[in-house]
Design an enzyme around this catalytic site. Structure first.
Site, short mmCIF file in Angstrom:
data_model
loop_
_atom_site.label_atom_id
_atom_site.label_comp_id
_atom_site.label_asym_id
_atom_site.label_seq_id
_atom_site.Cartn_x
_atom_site.Cartn_y
_atom_site.Cartn_z
N HIS A 1 -1.37 -0.05 -8.01
CA HIS A 1 -1.27 1.42 -7.90
C HIS A 1 -0.70 2.08 -9.16
O HIS A 1 -0.12 3.16 -9.10
CB HIS A 1 -0.45 1.82 -6.68
CG HIS A 1 -0.91 1.17 -5.40
ND1 HIS A 1 -2.16 1.38 -4.88
CD2 HIS A 1 -0.28 0.30 -4.55
CE1 HIS A 1 -2.29 0.67 -3.76
NE2 HIS A 1 -1.17 0.01 -3.55
N HIS B 1 4.41 2.35 -1.01
CA HIS B 1 3.06 2.09 -1.52
C HIS B 1 2.97 0.82 -2.35
O HIS B 1 2.09 -0.01 -2.12
CB HIS B 1 2.57 3.30 -2.32
CG HIS B 1 1.09 3.38 -2.47
ND1 HIS B 1 0.22 3.11 -1.44
CD2 HIS B 1 0.32 3.73 -3.54
CE1 HIS B 1 -1.03 3.30 -1.85
NE2 HIS B 1 -0.99 3.66 -3.13
#
Length: 544
Positions: free
Chosen positions: A374, A401
């Site tokens: 990410h 995340h």
């Protein structure tokens, strides 16, 4: 200099704490920063049992009958004087022929009071049923049990309340549970411990995380997105470690909703007495027929959206003593012309920092992330919102995340800045997806810029750095100076705000024994240093 150090030592030892200092040294503070970057080597033995609890595990089985309440939880409203109680009655259904329950057949009632034997107050709320539908051959539909949300009002601060929920008219009431309200808002009034966790899921690693979190006896739990990971399952209940890889041709990414019910049952022992505040992650999108998304997330949790003048469950705010929490949505429009941004401007402008000194923001994907997983994925959101958060002096940012832990130095626009917030990523709750272990600054690990785009966040904004040691490059060639500490381990964090300027942050790793910490630092506010950068608030948050 001598007076500054003396004052600092006075503050450190004047607060009442019981923690184990790292290496028996004085716990560092951001006054000592910026810190030299530290990377703890990855321990390959930590992958462990990163598989989900099966539906046969007694901790996720339904243990009530008829319309007795289950999956009971508490969440906060805007201030101490109000909370939400949520629960589910009736059984979910999965199959090709489902018949949704009628939510009007069961009442939503909470009886509560300050005495366990005298629950003299009563409140009623509303109920709903949601469906997850797939108009494609071979995919099974889902309909939930009846979900209830009841708001209790007129509560006293820092007070223990007992409650039962359910429908007294059909003798379907829960056992007696309890919760404690938040302290009154003020510069010297704070919850004792706030647990912060992200990307939980429901694996054996998750159970370790929650066990360790419970042992710290938090007053509040902050869950920064990615809750049940139901979307990693097909509608027949079989799982996939990589949905896109295994089922690339499916018209809609299937999702097995009973995993939400399993998660709610497992978590009840914690969140029926400790308020939990949740913000959406990408695993909550769960697209279904009719272009609907986030239905489970929006239905199962109660949010203080209306109370905080938000029109959406995807962004809201609340107070916990002298802390103002801002929960932001990364998967809805965050541009400067959007409703969320306009709401955020109003919300920030109405925080009275003399009464509520601390500003803490949370959303799912981190802006400052040095892992390849990410990497720069949330750059568009950062470009839209970072200046606004900086101008109002946000102190701490929590994200998930990325399935690892990382703490930044104070940073703004990728530059060390004593007026910028400390960014902390705690996406290491223990879900079944792989742990993030590679860093973008390591040789040959820098991602191709076009691969960093996430269509769910809208837009592509990741470009090369324009300043500093990495100018002209997409990645640094060493751990960036804004990254203070990073480690790939499962765990959770505890925030303890001591007064209007000092807060203790501790990160606990699952593999460590009780009392040992993985990372620890005092985060110190210096508002007098940043008067030229921070906007002055209006007189009172209560006027918002």
């Amino acid at each position: 200099m001598f007076l500054t150090m003396t004052f600092r030592w006075f503050l450190v030892f004047s607060v009442s704490i019981a923690v184990t200092a790292i290496d028996d040294d004085l716990i560092p503070s951001t006054l000592d920063g910026p810190f030299e970057p530290v990377t703890v080597p990855y321990d390959v033995s930590l992958r462990g049992n990163a598989v989900d609890l099966p539906d046969t595990d007694p901790r996720v089985r339904r243990c009530v009958e008829g319309f007795e309440p289950e999956q009971i939880s508490v969440s906060l409203s805007v201030n101490y004087d109000s909370v939400w109680i949520s629960w589910i009655t009736g059984e979910f259904q999965v199959g090709n022929k489902i018949k949704p329950l009628n939510p009007n057949t069961v009442a939503s009632v909470v009886r509560y009071g300050r005495s366990r034997v005298l629950l003299t107050d009563e409140a009623s709320g509303y109920s709903l049923v949601y469906n997850q539908l797939y108009p494609f051959e071979g995919l099974q539909n889902y309909t939930s049990g009846i979900i209830h949300h009841v708001r209790l009002t007129g509560l006293k601060p820092s007070t223990l309340y007992y409650y039962r929920c359910g429908d007294p008219s059909i003798s379907a009431m829960s056992d007696i549970y309890h919760f404690r309200t938040m302290p009154v808002s003020g510069p010297r009034s704070y919850p004792n411990r706030i647990a912060v966790v992200g990307d939980l899921g429901l694996t054996y690693n998750t159970t370790d995380t929650i066990h360790n979190l419970k042992s710290n006896k938090p007053d509040l739990v902050l869950l920064v997105g990615d809750v049940s990971y139901a979307n990693l399952y097909r509608t027949n209940g079989t799982g996939s470690d990589c949905y896109d890889c295994s089922f690339p041709e499916t018209p809609i990414h299937e999702t097995y909703q009973p995993r939400w019910d399993y998660w709610g049952r497992f978590m009840q022992s914690l969140i029926s007495r400790t308020p939990i505040m949740v913000i959406e992650g990408n695993h909550e999108i769960e697209e279904q027929a009719g272009k609907q998304s986030f239905v489970a997330y929006s239905s199962r949790f109660a949010f203080p959206s209306e109370e905080s003048k938000s029109s959406s469950p995807f962004y809201y705010s609340f107070n916990a003593g002298g802390i103002h929490f801002i929960m932001l949505g990364a998967y809805v429009d965050y541009s400067k012309s959007a409703k969320q941004y306009k709401w955020l401007e109003r919300d920030l402008a109405n925080v009275d920092r003399s009464m509520i000194p601390w500003l803490v923001a949370a959303w799912h994907p981190p802006w400052y992330n040095t892992y390849t997983a990410h990497y720069k994925e949330a750059e568009c959101m950062r470009l839209e919102m970072e200046e606004l958060l900086y101008s109002y002096g946000v102190d701490i940012v929590f994200n998930g995340h990325v399935h690892a832990y990382e703490r930044s130095n104070r940073v703004y626009n990728y530059t060390l800045d004593p007026c910028g917030p400390v960014h902390i990523t705690v996406g290491d709750g223990g879900n079944r997806e792989k742990m993030a272990i590679e860093h973008a600054d390591e040789a040959a690990n820098c991602p191709e810029p076009s691969s960093t785009h996430d269509e769910d966040m809208g837009g592509f904004c990741a470009t090369n750095f324009t300043r500093g040691p990495a100018a002209g490059k997409f990645c640094w060639d060493q751990q960036p100076d804004y990254s203070a500490f990073r480690e790939s381990s499962f765990g959770h964090g505890i925030l303890e705000v001591k007064n209007e300027t000092w807060a203790l942050w501790t990160w606990y790793r699952n593999q460590d024994s009780s009392g040992k910490v993985g990372d620890q630092v005092y985060i110190v506010r210096q508002p007098e240093l940043c008067l030229g950068s921070i906007k002055l608030p209006k007189s009172s948050f209560a006027d918002s």
